[in-house]
Write a protein that holds these residues in place. Structure first.
Motif, PDB file in Angstrom:
ATOM      1  N   SER A 345      42.095 -50.680 -23.441  1.00  0.00           N
ATOM      2  CA  SER A 345      42.713 -51.980 -23.184  1.00  0.00           C
ATOM      3  C   SER A 345      42.407 -52.979 -24.284  1.00  0.00           C
ATOM      4  O   SER A 345      43.306 -53.663 -24.803  1.00  0.00           O
ATOM      5  CB  SER A 345      42.226 -52.521 -21.827  1.00  0.00           C
ATOM      6  OG  SER A 345      42.706 -53.830 -21.604  1.00  0.00           O
ATOM      7  N   SER A 346      41.138 -53.094 -24.681  1.00  0.00           N
ATOM      8  CA  SER A 346      40.757 -54.099 -25.679  1.00  0.00           C
ATOM      9  C   SER A 346      41.331 -53.769 -27.049  1.00  0.00           C
ATOM     10  O   SER A 346      41.726 -54.677 -27.796  1.00  0.00           O
ATOM     11  CB  SER A 346      39.232 -54.210 -25.753  1.00  0.00           C
ATOM     12  OG  SER A 346      38.647 -52.994 -26.201  1.00  0.00           O
ATOM     13  N   THR A 347      41.408 -52.493 -27.406  1.00  0.00           N
ATOM     14  CA  THR A 347      41.952 -52.121 -28.708  1.00  0.00           C
ATOM     15  C   THR A 347      43.430 -52.474 -28.800  1.00  0.00           C
ATOM     16  O   THR A 347      43.888 -53.040 -29.808  1.00  0.00           O
ATOM     17  CB  THR A 347      41.756 -50.619 -28.964  1.00  0.00           C
ATOM     18  OG1 THR A 347      40.370 -50.290 -28.851  1.00  0.00           O
ATOM     19  CG2 THR A 347      42.245 -50.234 -30.346  1.00  0.00           C
ATOM     20  N   LEU A 348      44.187 -52.166 -27.772  1.00  0.00           N
ATOM     21  CA  LEU A 348      45.606 -52.521 -27.754  1.00  0.00           C
ATOM     22  C   LEU A 348      45.797 -54.038 -27.805  1.00  0.00           C
ATOM     23  O   LEU A 348      46.659 -54.549 -28.525  1.00  0.00           O
ATOM     24  CB  LEU A 348      46.263 -51.951 -26.496  1.00  0.00           C
ATOM     25  CG  LEU A 348      46.359 -50.428 -26.403  1.00  0.00           C
ATOM     26  CD1 LEU A 348      46.775 -50.010 -25.004  1.00  0.00           C
ATOM     27  CD2 LEU A 348      47.333 -49.875 -27.438  1.00  0.00           C
ATOM     28  N   ALA A 425      39.284 -52.985 -16.262  1.00  0.00           N
ATOM     29  CA  ALA A 425      38.223 -52.340 -17.035  1.00  0.00           C
ATOM     30  C   ALA A 425      36.874 -52.991 -16.764  1.00  0.00           C
ATOM     31  O   ALA A 425      35.872 -52.306 -16.500  1.00  0.00           O
ATOM     32  CB  ALA A 425      38.560 -52.405 -18.519  1.00  0.00           C
ATOM     33  N   LYS A 426      36.825 -54.311 -16.823  1.00  0.00           N
ATOM     34  CA  LYS A 426      35.551 -54.996 -16.593  1.00  0.00           C
ATOM     35  C   LYS A 426      35.081 -54.832 -15.151  1.00  0.00           C
ATOM     36  O   LYS A 426      33.877 -54.687 -14.888  1.00  0.00           O
ATOM     37  CB  LYS A 426      35.674 -56.473 -16.949  1.00  0.00           C
ATOM     38  CG  LYS A 426      35.753 -56.736 -18.446  1.00  0.00           C
ATOM     39  CD  LYS A 426      35.618 -58.205 -18.770  1.00  0.00           C
ATOM     40  CE  LYS A 426      35.561 -58.423 -20.280  1.00  0.00           C
ATOM     41  NZ  LYS A 426      35.388 -59.848 -20.635  1.00  0.00           N
ATOM     42  N   PHE A 427      36.016 -54.851 -14.216  1.00  0.00           N
ATOM     43  CA  PHE A 427      35.644 -54.666 -12.809  1.00  0.00           C
ATOM     44  C   PHE A 427      35.037 -53.274 -12.604  1.00  0.00           C
ATOM     45  O   PHE A 427      34.052 -53.121 -11.874  1.00  0.00           O
ATOM     46  CB  PHE A 427      36.875 -54.844 -11.918  1.00  0.00           C
ATOM     47  CG  PHE A 427      36.586 -54.742 -10.454  1.00  0.00           C
ATOM     48  CD1 PHE A 427      36.083 -55.822  -9.751  1.00  0.00           C
ATOM     49  CD2 PHE A 427      36.805 -53.553  -9.767  1.00  0.00           C
ATOM     50  CE1 PHE A 427      35.797 -55.728  -8.384  1.00  0.00           C
ATOM     51  CE2 PHE A 427      36.530 -53.440  -8.419  1.00  0.00           C
ATOM     52  CZ  PHE A 427      36.029 -54.536  -7.720  1.00  0.00           C
ATOM     53  N   ALA A 428      35.611 -52.269 -13.267  1.00  0.00           N
ATOM     54  CA  ALA A 428      35.079 -50.903 -13.137  1.00  0.00           C
ATOM     55  C   ALA A 428      33.666 -50.821 -13.710  1.00  0.00           C
ATOM     56  O   ALA A 428      32.767 -50.194 -13.115  1.00  0.00           O
ATOM     57  CB  ALA A 428      35.999 -49.916 -13.840  1.00  0.00           C
ATOM     58  N   MET A 429      33.440 -51.447 -14.863  1.00  0.00           N
ATOM     59  CA  MET A 429      32.108 -51.412 -15.460  1.00  0.00           C
ATOM     60  C   MET A 429      31.088 -52.171 -14.611  1.00  0.00           C
ATOM     61  O   MET A 429      29.987 -51.669 -14.346  1.00  0.00           O
ATOM     62  CB  MET A 429      32.149 -52.011 -16.874  1.00  0.00           C
ATOM     63  CG  MET A 429      32.800 -51.124 -17.917  1.00  0.00           C
ATOM     64  SD  MET A 429      32.573 -51.741 -19.599  1.00  0.00           S
ATOM     65  CE  MET A 429      33.561 -53.231 -19.524  1.00  0.00           C
ATOM     66  N   LEU A 430      31.446 -53.368 -14.168  1.00  0.00           N
ATOM     67  CA  LEU A 430      30.498 -54.179 -13.396  1.00  0.00           C
ATOM     68  C   LEU A 430      30.212 -53.555 -12.037  1.00  0.00           C
ATOM     69  O   LEU A 430      29.069 -53.623 -11.549  1.00  0.00           O
ATOM     70  CB  LEU A 430      31.050 -55.597 -13.232  1.00  0.00           C
ATOM     71  CG  LEU A 430      31.245 -56.392 -14.529  1.00  0.00           C
ATOM     72  CD1 LEU A 430      31.791 -57.775 -14.232  1.00  0.00           C
ATOM     73  CD2 LEU A 430      29.950 -56.496 -15.313  1.00  0.00           C
ATOM     74  N   SER A 431      31.213 -52.922 -11.429  1.00  0.00           N
ATOM     75  CA  SER A 431      30.991 -52.250 -10.139  1.00  0.00           C
ATOM     76  C   SER A 431      29.995 -51.106 -10.299  1.00  0.00           C
ATOM     77  O   SER A 431      29.109 -50.915  -9.466  1.00  0.00           O
ATOM     78  CB  SER A 431      32.315 -51.727  -9.583  1.00  0.00           C
ATOM     79  OG  SER A 431      33.201 -52.781  -9.314  1.00  0.00           O
ATOM     80  N   ALA A 432      30.142 -50.336 -11.392  1.00  0.00           N
ATOM     81  CA  ALA A 432      29.208 -49.235 -11.625  1.00  0.00           C
ATOM     82  C   ALA A 432      27.800 -49.747 -11.924  1.00  0.00           C
ATOM     83  O   ALA A 432      26.810 -49.099 -11.568  1.00  0.00           O
ATOM     84  CB  ALA A 432      29.713 -48.378 -12.783  1.00  0.00           C
ATOM     85  N   MET A 433      27.702 -50.904 -12.551  1.00  0.00           N
ATOM     86  CA  MET A 433      26.379 -51.471 -12.831  1.00  0.00           C
ATOM     87  C   MET A 433      25.671 -51.917 -11.559  1.00  0.00           C
ATOM     88  O   MET A 433      24.458 -51.734 -11.409  1.00  0.00           O
ATOM     89  CB  MET A 433      26.510 -52.676 -13.775  1.00  0.00           C
ATOM     90  CG  MET A 433      26.949 -52.343 -15.181  1.00  0.00           C
ATOM     91  SD  MET A 433      27.105 -53.842 -16.198  1.00  0.00           S
ATOM     92  CE  MET A 433      27.925 -53.184 -17.648  1.00  0.00           C
ATOM     93  N   LEU A 434      26.429 -52.478 -10.626  1.00  0.00           N
ATOM     94  CA  LEU A 434      25.815 -53.071  -9.441  1.00  0.00           C
ATOM     95  C   LEU A 434      25.678 -52.103  -8.280  1.00  0.00           C
ATOM     96  O   LEU A 434      24.906 -52.351  -7.359  1.00  0.00           O
ATOM     97  CB  LEU A 434      26.640 -54.290  -8.988  1.00  0.00           C
ATOM     98  CG  LEU A 434      26.699 -55.451  -9.993  1.00  0.00           C
ATOM     99  CD1 LEU A 434      27.594 -56.569  -9.473  1.00  0.00           C
ATOM    100  CD2 LEU A 434      25.303 -55.988 -10.277  1.00  0.00           C
ATOM    101  N   ASN A 435      26.437 -51.010  -8.305  1.00  0.00           N
ATOM    102  CA  ASN A 435      26.308 -50.022  -7.236  1.00  0.00           C
ATOM    103  C   ASN A 435      25.130 -49.111  -7.525  1.00  0.00           C
ATOM    104  O   ASN A 435      25.062 -48.511  -8.594  1.00  0.00           O
ATOM    105  CB  ASN A 435      27.583 -49.181  -7.104  1.00  0.00           C
ATOM    106  CG  ASN A 435      28.704 -49.969  -6.456  1.00  0.00           C
ATOM    107  OD1 ASN A 435      28.459 -50.894  -5.693  1.00  0.00           O
ATOM    108  ND2 ASN A 435      29.937 -49.628  -6.786  1.00  0.00           N
TER     109      ASN A 435
END
Length: 547
Positions: A345-348, A425-435
């Motif tokens: 996402s960020s590269t595009l 993308a950020k929601f997926a990363m932050l969810s994995a960090m907090l779970n």
């Protein structure tokens, strides 16, 4: 070999042959060169799409027999191997998508601003694709140098004092990185006796204690070379000036070049240093974590401080790299899955933003930005402000309306706001960090994780503030300017890349499953190792080499 396996070498051969052919065509035949270059890039995209579908289908007991191409029909680890898996196929798709968009944009005027643009462009694609496909460190160095050599010419394309100054700094820094690369590779080969990645993954766990320090020193030096390319702080001071000075289409394709460093770091950290049984397991992850956090902070400050849109985009590259390095450094499968989605996402987005900037700034007066900053800082009031209070505004020209929509989309994507792919993308990363790992809901989240979450959210807020400020100044402030003349082939690439992010948003479920499969395959490198060693030589049955 079937056709899919022969396609593995095509992303290298197509731009190599095209670049050499374009050198034979006279520079005055610009239309012919443009058509040949565009045809080659479109063909490259078709091949990348085919390899992407091929890699996504690799699964089950036959996976070890697929995705490996033996150059010269020599078995690993003695010969050169090209390997396509989900990660390399993803990077090929990204680079080919950006290549089409940037080249179409360049056809408006930039491809005629200097000599041999199309040949350099094709050689850059060859280096990029080779770096993503190669299965050994020596050829990674070769393709890395091909990519850099082409990028030197492309960065200087169009001349100009600022471009030459930034280009010379860029060349000096990358030559130093290439020297470090060579030193690191030499140390690793001296200890292990191999440069094949699969063979290296097997041998690294057998290195004795007396040699391990030398091995890790070589890996550290090699890592520094790629972290320079990825833009990790404090090795990233060259990046914003270089990317800002580059022409718009060159900066657009350069958006993927910083991800080459990310790709290699992710590949080697999980393949070579991902074995739990190895004493070097997890080597360098804490450096990636700390360096990534520092890069996010540095990039966020740079984004807020940037008054020029080009520098804002350059610092956004650093925020992207810092976020990815932090995710890799945390060593969590779920976080890495979200990071791969974020990488795409960020590269595009950043590539589209670099090209959009030229279109937006084309209609601005040279002193408008300076005047806008002065008014913003000192509150310079319009003398007729009271008379204008009753005005209902003004009709925005059609071109500026289109550019404004694209600008708003880029702002939402960079800030990570819903509903676009940056938020997913950020929601997926932050969810994995907090779970909690293993689903233990009673486990406390470590304090440093909260700091990572805070910094990632803060970087998004800084992007939102900077983009909002720049958008108001560009599209709504009452500055004197002219409506920019924009061609369809200049707007179309920006729409293409933004549409690609919309596709990621709409297809978030399947894309996230692909990213999850990619991460799990990377975390279990035995399949990669078996695929390389069990690849059969053509016409020689039963020639597998057992690792």
């Amino acid at each position: 070999m079937n056709l899919s396996q022969h396609l593995i070498i095509a992303p290298i051969l197509i731009p190599l042959v095209t670049g050499a052919l374009l050198l034979l065509i006279d520079e005055r035949q610009r239309t012919a060169k443009a058509l040949v270059g565009l045809g080659s890039t479109l063909l490259l995209f078709v091949v990348a799409l085919g390899l992407f579908r091929f890699a996504a289908s690799i699964d089950g007991p036959d996976a070890a027999q697929q995705g490996v191409y033996l150059l010269g029909n020599w078995a690993a680890p003695f010969g050169i191997v090209l390997v396509v898996d989900r990660l390399s196929a993803l990077m090929l798709m990204l680079s080919s998508t950006l290549a089409i968009a940037a080249l179409i944009f360049a056809l408006a005027r930039w491809h005629t601003a200097g000599a041999h643009f199309h040949s350099l462009y094709q050689f850059l694609l060859m280096g990029l694709n080779g770096a993503f496909l190669t299965g050994d460190l020596f050829n990674l160095f070769v393709f890395f140098e091909v990519m850099l050599a082409a990028s030197y010419g492309l960065l200087l394309h169009g001349s100009g004092l600022l471009r030459v100054k930034a280009g010379l700094h860029y060349i000096a820094v990358n030559l130093a990185a290439a020297l470090l690369f060579l030193i690191g590779v030499s140390l690793i080969y001296g200890v292990t006796g191999t440069l094949n990645m699969a063979d290296l993954a097997v041998r690294v766990s057998t290195v004795g204690p007396e040699q391990r320090m030398l091995l890790e020193a070589g890996a550290g030096i090699l890592g520094v070379a790629f972290l320079i390319k990825a833009g990790m702080w404090p090795l990233n001071f060259w990046l914003p000036p270089a990317y800002t000075a580059a022409s718009a289409p060159v900066a657009g394709i350069f958006a993927i070049m910083s991800k080459v460093g990310i790709y290699v770091v992710l590949r080697l950290s999980l393949l070579v240093f991902g074995h739990d049984s190895s004493p070097s397991s997890g080597f360098g992850l804490h450096v990636l974590l700390i360096g990534g956090l520092a890069t996010i902070a540095f990039g966020a400050i740079g984004v807020l401080a940037s008054q020029a849109l080009g520098r804002l985009a350059g610092f956004s590259v650093l925020v992207s790299s810092g976020t990815l390095l932090t995710a890799i450094g945390m060593g969590n499968v779920g976080i890495t899955t979200g990071a791969l989605f974020y990488l795409a996402s960020s590269t595009l987005t950043i590539s589209a933003f670099f090209m959009l900037i030229e279109l937006v700034e084309r209609g601005q007066d040279a002193g408008a930005s300076v005047l806008a900053v002065t008014m913003e800082a000192y509150g310079d009031a319009d003398p007729d402000e009271e008379e204008q209070e009753g005005d209902l505004g003004f009709a925005m020209p059609g071109t500026m309306a289109v550019l404004g929509i694209c600008f708003a989309a880029c702002g939402i994507l960079l800030a990570g706001l819903p509903p676009l792919s940056g938020f997913v993308a950020k929601f997926a990363m932050l969810s994995a960090m907090l779970n909690p790992i293993g689903g233990d809901t009673t486990a406390a989240v470590p304090g440093f994780v909260w700091f990572v979450v805070f910094l990632v959210i803060l970087s998004g807020l800084s992007a939102l503030i900077a983009m909002t400020r720049s958008g108001i100044r560009t599209f709504w402030a009452s500055m004197e300017g002219t409506e920019p003349r924009v061609l369809v082939i200049e707007v179309a690439p920006v729409f293409l890349l933004i549409a690609a992010t919309l596709y990621l948003t709409v297809q978030a479920g399947p894309v996230m499953r692909f990213m999850d499969d990619t991460t799990r395959a990377l975390s279990a490198p035995q399949q990669y190792i078996e695929a390389v060693f069990n690849a059969r030589r053509a016409g020689v049955p039963g020639t597998e080499v057992q690792p």
